[in-house]
Scaffold this motif. Sequence first.
Motif, PDB file in Angstrom:
ATOM      1  N   CYS A  71      -7.341 -38.101 -19.011  1.00 29.98           N
ATOM      2  CA  CYS A  71      -6.487 -38.578 -17.916  1.00 29.98           C
ATOM      3  C   CYS A  71      -6.289 -37.424 -16.943  1.00 29.98           C
ATOM      4  CB  CYS A  71      -5.139 -39.070 -18.445  1.00 29.98           C
ATOM      5  SG  CYS A  71      -4.041 -39.731 -17.165  1.00 29.98           S
ATOM      6  N   PRO A  72      -7.190 -37.268 -15.963  1.00 26.18           N
ATOM      7  CA  PRO A  72      -7.114 -36.124 -15.049  1.00 26.18           C
ATOM      8  C   PRO A  72      -5.773 -35.999 -14.333  1.00 26.18           C
ATOM      9  CG  PRO A  72      -9.221 -37.246 -14.821  1.00 26.18           C
ATOM     10  CD  PRO A  72      -8.378 -38.107 -15.704  1.00 26.18           C
ATOM     11  N   GLU A  73      -5.147 -37.135 -14.002  1.00 28.09           N
ATOM     12  CA  GLU A  73      -3.859 -37.079 -13.304  1.00 28.09           C
ATOM     13  C   GLU A  73      -2.800 -36.417 -14.170  1.00 28.09           C
ATOM     14  OE1 GLU A  73      -5.700 -39.812 -13.802  1.00 28.09           O
ATOM     15  OE2 GLU A  73      -5.550 -41.242 -12.122  1.00 28.09           O
ATOM     16  N   LEU A  74      -2.760 -36.774 -15.455  1.00 27.54           N
ATOM     17  CA  LEU A  74      -1.797 -36.168 -16.363  1.00 27.54           C
ATOM     18  C   LEU A  74      -2.142 -34.707 -16.613  1.00 27.54           C
ATOM     19  CD1 LEU A  74       0.615 -36.322 -18.283  1.00 27.54           C
ATOM     20  CD2 LEU A  74      -0.933 -37.206 -20.056  1.00 27.54           C
ATOM     21  N   GLU A  75      -3.417 -34.427 -16.796  1.00 24.91           N
ATOM     22  CA  GLU A  75      -3.854 -33.051 -17.031  1.00 24.91           C
ATOM     23  C   GLU A  75      -3.443 -32.150 -15.872  1.00 24.91           C
ATOM     24  OE1 GLU A  75      -7.842 -31.034 -18.837  1.00 24.91           O
ATOM     25  OE2 GLU A  75      -8.124 -32.374 -17.133  1.00 24.91           O
ATOM     26  N   ARG A  77      -0.917 -32.599 -13.767  1.00 25.20           N
ATOM     27  CA  ARG A  77       0.543 -32.428 -13.732  1.00 25.20           C
ATOM     28  C   ARG A  77       1.004 -31.395 -14.758  1.00 25.20           C
ATOM     29  NH1 ARG A  77       3.591 -37.596 -11.284  1.00 25.20           N
ATOM     30  NH2 ARG A  77       1.810 -38.397 -10.111  1.00 25.20           N
ATOM     31  N   ILE A  78       0.354 -31.391 -15.892  1.00 19.34           N
ATOM     32  CA  ILE A  78       0.695 -30.400 -16.908  1.00 19.34           C
ATOM     33  C   ILE A  78       0.248 -29.019 -16.455  1.00 19.34           C
ATOM     34  CG2 ILE A  78       0.235 -29.661 -19.274  1.00 19.34           C
ATOM     35  CD1 ILE A  78      -0.036 -32.696 -19.959  1.00 19.34           C
ATOM     36  N   ARG A  79      -0.953 -28.933 -15.907  1.00 20.78           N
ATOM     37  CA  ARG A  79      -1.484 -27.639 -15.446  1.00 20.78           C
ATOM     38  C   ARG A  79      -0.618 -27.048 -14.348  1.00 20.78           C
ATOM     39  NH1 ARG A  79      -3.490 -25.285 -11.563  1.00 20.78           N
ATOM     40  NH2 ARG A  79      -3.361 -27.155 -10.274  1.00 20.78           N
ATOM     41  N   SER A  80      -0.134 -27.898 -13.444  1.00 20.48           N
ATOM     42  CA  SER A  80       0.649 -27.418 -12.306  1.00 20.48           C
ATOM     43  C   SER A  80       2.114 -27.170 -12.642  1.00 20.48           C
ATOM     44  CB  SER A  80       0.568 -28.428 -11.159  1.00 20.48           C
ATOM     45  OG  SER A  80       1.213 -29.651 -11.523  1.00 20.48           O
ATOM     46  N   GLY A  81       2.543 -27.613 -13.824  1.00 22.83           N
ATOM     47  CA  GLY A  81       3.940 -27.426 -14.211  1.00 22.83           C
ATOM     48  C   GLY A  81       4.850 -28.571 -13.817  1.00 22.83           C
TER      49      GLY A  81
END
Length: 271
Positions: A71-75, A77-81
Amino acid sequence: MNTRSEFIAVVLAADRTADDPIARKTGAACKAIAPVGGTPMIIRVLDALEASGMVKTIVVCGPPAEIIPKCPELEERIRSGRAIWLPNLDSPSRSANSALSQIDQQAPVLLTTADHALLTPAIVQYFLTKSRAAGSDAAVGVVRYEDVAAAFPGSKRTVIKLRDGGLCGCNLYAFLNPRGRGLVSFWQRAEALRKRPWQLIAQTFGPVAVLLYLLGLLSINKGLATVTARTGIKVQPVFLPYPQAGVDVDKIEDLLLVESALVEARSATRG
């Protein structure tokens, strides 16, 4: 401090079963990232939380780490904080308890689920504002079944039949102080019985409450007062005027219902 935006939101995002019907139907690696109206279900929830203006931090509990890249969108959001990821445990209540133990112990917390695909900023704002005003340790969101049935005719929901009328849970919980978080331990004991209300009442409140429930004489305030007496945690219900708050995505019929509701909402906005 801006008290409107001091909540930490915890979103439970792991599958309950190894063969979730929504994941199987959509081909998604897990239910939380299944597309609903073209958008991963969990992203709809995260968008509503962010747009509410009442949440300062979002913690996502699950899905398992190996699923996140699917899920690139979730990934992102996690990467960006924008979201903090924590691993899930083997049940929703254990996952919630684990998440609560790892965040600021003094911060008020909103607990919800990734399958709350019709969650909106307005629902979040209403629930948290009313929870704050209740003067309790914790608050639980509920919606009247008659409102859900009127908005979504034919929809099958889990209904708790009380003197107040039929009520549906909303997967919205507010823990306003450290004592309120103890409600999760209570939830752990009740979790296996969530689809069998009378058995839940029997194990929690005793035989008199079962009789009152079966006779339609038990009210939600009476039930929550018993929780307070048993646990020392003051819990208040928040009745939501949003029927969509009582709809989560557990079954294929729920998925179709939610997608239809989203189409209608978009049409109404354009109109």
